[in-house]
Scaffold this motif. Structure first.
Motif, PDB file in Angstrom:
ATOM      1  N   ALA A  46      71.784  62.166  77.775  1.00  0.00           N
ATOM      2  CA  ALA A  46      70.437  62.300  78.335  1.00  0.00           C
ATOM      3  C   ALA A  46      69.432  61.623  77.411  1.00  0.00           C
ATOM      4  N   LYS A  47      68.486  60.920  77.994  1.00  0.00           N
ATOM      5  CA  LYS A  47      67.434  60.282  77.204  1.00  0.00           C
ATOM      6  C   LYS A  47      66.349  61.314  76.932  1.00  0.00           C
ATOM      7  N   LEU A  48      65.925  61.367  75.683  1.00  0.00           N
ATOM      8  CA  LEU A  48      64.929  62.351  75.289  1.00  0.00           C
ATOM      9  C   LEU A  48      63.597  61.679  75.007  1.00  0.00           C
ATOM     10  N   ASP A  49      62.554  62.417  75.261  1.00  0.00           N
ATOM     11  CA  ASP A  49      61.203  61.973  74.995  1.00  0.00           C
ATOM     12  C   ASP A  49      60.424  63.199  74.546  1.00  0.00           C
ATOM     13  N   TYR A  50      59.131  63.064  74.333  1.00  0.00           N
ATOM     14  CA  TYR A  50      58.351  64.213  73.900  1.00  0.00           C
ATOM     15  C   TYR A  50      56.905  64.090  74.361  1.00  0.00           C
ATOM     16  N   HIS A  51      56.247  65.235  74.417  1.00  0.00           N
ATOM     17  CA  HIS A  51      54.807  65.304  74.663  1.00  0.00           C
ATOM     18  C   HIS A  51      54.151  65.744  73.357  1.00  0.00           C
ATOM     19  N   TRP A  52      53.019  65.143  73.043  1.00  0.00           N
ATOM     20  CA  TRP A  52      52.264  65.416  71.824  1.00  0.00           C
ATOM     21  C   TRP A  52      51.061  66.240  72.204  1.00  0.00           C
ATOM     22  N   HIS A  53      50.941  67.472  71.690  1.00  0.00           N
ATOM     23  CA  HIS A  53      49.903  68.418  72.102  1.00  0.00           C
ATOM     24  C   HIS A  53      48.852  68.687  71.025  1.00  0.00           C
ATOM     25  N   LEU A  54      48.620  67.745  70.128  1.00  0.00           N
ATOM     26  CA  LEU A  54      47.662  67.977  69.040  1.00  0.00           C
ATOM     27  C   LEU A  54      46.262  68.242  69.582  1.00  0.00           C
ATOM     28  N   ARG A  55      45.841  67.468  70.560  1.00  0.00           N
ATOM     29  CA  ARG A  55      44.492  67.654  71.101  1.00  0.00           C
ATOM     30  C   ARG A  55      44.319  69.046  71.708  1.00  0.00           C
ATOM     31  N   LYS A  56      45.322  69.514  72.441  1.00  0.00           N
ATOM     32  CA  LYS A  56      45.259  70.843  73.076  1.00  0.00           C
ATOM     33  C   LYS A  56      45.239  71.944  72.019  1.00  0.00           C
ATOM     34  N   VAL A  57      46.092  71.820  70.987  1.00  0.00           N
ATOM     35  CA  VAL A  57      46.140  72.828  69.932  1.00  0.00           C
ATOM     36  C   VAL A  57      44.812  72.864  69.172  1.00  0.00           C
ATOM     37  N   MET A  58      44.240  71.689  68.910  1.00  0.00           N
ATOM     38  CA  MET A  58      42.929  71.651  68.253  1.00  0.00           C
ATOM     39  C   MET A  58      41.877  72.349  69.097  1.00  0.00           C
ATOM     40  N   ARG A 106      41.925  75.988  68.916  1.00  0.00           N
ATOM     41  CA  ARG A 106      41.412  76.486  67.627  1.00  0.00           C
ATOM     42  C   ARG A 106      39.913  76.213  67.473  1.00  0.00           C
ATOM     43  N   GLY A 107      39.260  75.692  68.518  1.00  0.00           N
ATOM     44  CA  GLY A 107      37.823  75.437  68.460  1.00  0.00           C
ATOM     45  C   GLY A 107      37.457  74.130  67.790  1.00  0.00           C
ATOM     46  N   MET A 108      38.401  73.231  67.638  1.00  0.00           N
ATOM     47  CA  MET A 108      38.137  71.925  67.027  1.00  0.00           C
ATOM     48  C   MET A 108      38.084  70.896  68.159  1.00  0.00           C
ATOM     49  N   PHE A 109      36.876  70.466  68.505  1.00  0.00           N
ATOM     50  CA  PHE A 109      36.715  69.578  69.655  1.00  0.00           C
ATOM     51  C   PHE A 109      36.423  68.127  69.270  1.00  0.00           C
ATOM     52  N   ASP A 145      36.928  66.505  62.935  1.00  0.00           N
ATOM     53  CA  ASP A 145      37.037  67.839  62.342  1.00  0.00           C
ATOM     54  C   ASP A 145      38.278  67.964  61.461  1.00  0.00           C
ATOM     55  N   LEU A 146      39.258  67.081  61.662  1.00  0.00           N
ATOM     56  CA  LEU A 146      40.482  67.138  60.867  1.00  0.00           C
ATOM     57  C   LEU A 146      40.366  66.451  59.515  1.00  0.00           C
ATOM     58  N   VAL A 176      42.642  59.099  62.314  1.00  0.00           N
ATOM     59  CA  VAL A 176      42.678  60.472  62.825  1.00  0.00           C
ATOM     60  C   VAL A 176      42.500  60.463  64.337  1.00  0.00           C
ATOM     61  N   TYR A 177      41.620  59.611  64.831  1.00  0.00           N
ATOM     62  CA  TYR A 177      41.417  59.499  66.277  1.00  0.00           C
ATOM     63  C   TYR A 177      42.723  59.126  66.975  1.00  0.00           C
ATOM     64  N   ARG A 178      43.418  58.101  66.453  1.00  0.00           N
ATOM     65  CA  ARG A 178      44.690  57.684  67.052  1.00  0.00           C
ATOM     66  C   ARG A 178      45.733  58.786  66.962  1.00  0.00           C
ATOM     67  N   LEU A 179      45.728  59.530  65.867  1.00  0.00           N
ATOM     68  CA  LEU A 179      46.675  60.634  65.692  1.00  0.00           C
ATOM     69  C   LEU A 179      46.459  61.717  66.743  1.00  0.00           C
ATOM     70  N   VAL A 180      45.195  61.991  67.052  1.00  0.00           N
ATOM     71  CA  VAL A 180      44.870  63.050  68.015  1.00  0.00           C
ATOM     72  C   VAL A 180      45.041  62.565  69.449  1.00  0.00           C
ATOM     73  N   VAL A 181      44.545  61.390  69.744  1.00  0.00           N
ATOM     74  CA  VAL A 181      44.475  60.916  71.124  1.00  0.00           C
ATOM     75  C   VAL A 181      45.789  60.304  71.612  1.00  0.00           C
ATOM     76  N   GLU A 182      46.440  59.537  70.754  1.00  0.00           N
ATOM     77  CA  GLU A 182      47.667  58.861  71.161  1.00  0.00           C
ATOM     78  C   GLU A 182      48.892  59.636  70.699  1.00  0.00           C
ATOM     79  N   ARG A 183      50.008  59.310  71.289  1.00  0.00           N
ATOM     80  CA  ARG A 183      51.273  59.929  70.913  1.00  0.00           C
ATOM     81  C   ARG A 183      51.870  59.118  69.766  1.00  0.00           C
ATOM     82  N   PRO A 184      52.028  59.720  68.580  1.00  0.00           N
ATOM     83  CA  PRO A 184      52.530  58.949  67.441  1.00  0.00           C
ATOM     84  C   PRO A 184      54.016  58.625  67.593  1.00  0.00           C
ATOM     85  N   GLU A 185      54.373  57.399  67.257  1.00  0.00           N
ATOM     86  CA  GLU A 185      55.780  56.995  67.264  1.00  0.00           C
ATOM     87  C   GLU A 185      56.404  57.289  65.904  1.00  0.00           C
ATOM     88  N   ARG A 186      55.626  57.120  64.843  1.00  0.00           N
ATOM     89  CA  ARG A 186      56.074  57.434  63.494  1.00  0.00           C
ATOM     90  C   ARG A 186      55.034  58.355  62.874  1.00  0.00           C
TER      91      ARG A 186
END
Length: 115
Positions: free
Chosen positions: A4-16, A19-22, A26-27, A43-53
């Motif tokens: 099976a091919k695996l992938d992932y969803h990145w939920h940093l924005r939702k978790v922030m 926690r009240g970090m909009f 703020d990071l 930091v913007y790319r880390l929050v908004v985009e899905r990191p590959e590395r």
């Protein structure tokens, strides 16, 4: 049997947001307190985009800052199937997929120019 091919969803924005970090900036101060200096665009790319590395130091810092687990940030998902592009026919051959049907232009014939 095919794995099976695996992938992932990145939920940093939702978790922030939970926690009240909009704002992505703020990071920056909490990361700096932990010895990680990232620019506002990084930091913007880390929050908004899905990191590959992703550095494990940054991941551990995010887990500490947001008081969460890796399961909260990264959700593994199985890809249903590989979306392959339809193959194209060679020049002059019959098309493999029906997209344009008989609307193909005639092949150009280039002949020598008399001088």
């Amino acid at each position: 049997m095919m794995a099976a091919k695996l992938d992932y969803h990145w939920h940093l924005r939702k978790v922030m947001a939970d926690r009240g970090m909009f704002s992505t900036t703020d990071l920056i101060p909490p990361l700096a307190e932990r010895g990680i200096s990232l620019s506002s665009s990084q930091v913007y790319r880390l929050v908004v985009e899905r990191p590959e590395r992703l550095s494990l130091k940054i991941l551990m810092a995010l887990l500490d800052i947001l008081d969460c687990t890796t399961d909260d940030l990264i959700e593994p998902i199985a890809v249903a199937g590989s979306a392959t592009k339809p193959k194209k026919a060679a020049a002059g051959g019959t098309p493999v997929s029906e997209g344009v049907g008989d609307l193909r232009p005639r092949r150009a014939r280039i002949s020598g120019v008399d001088r």
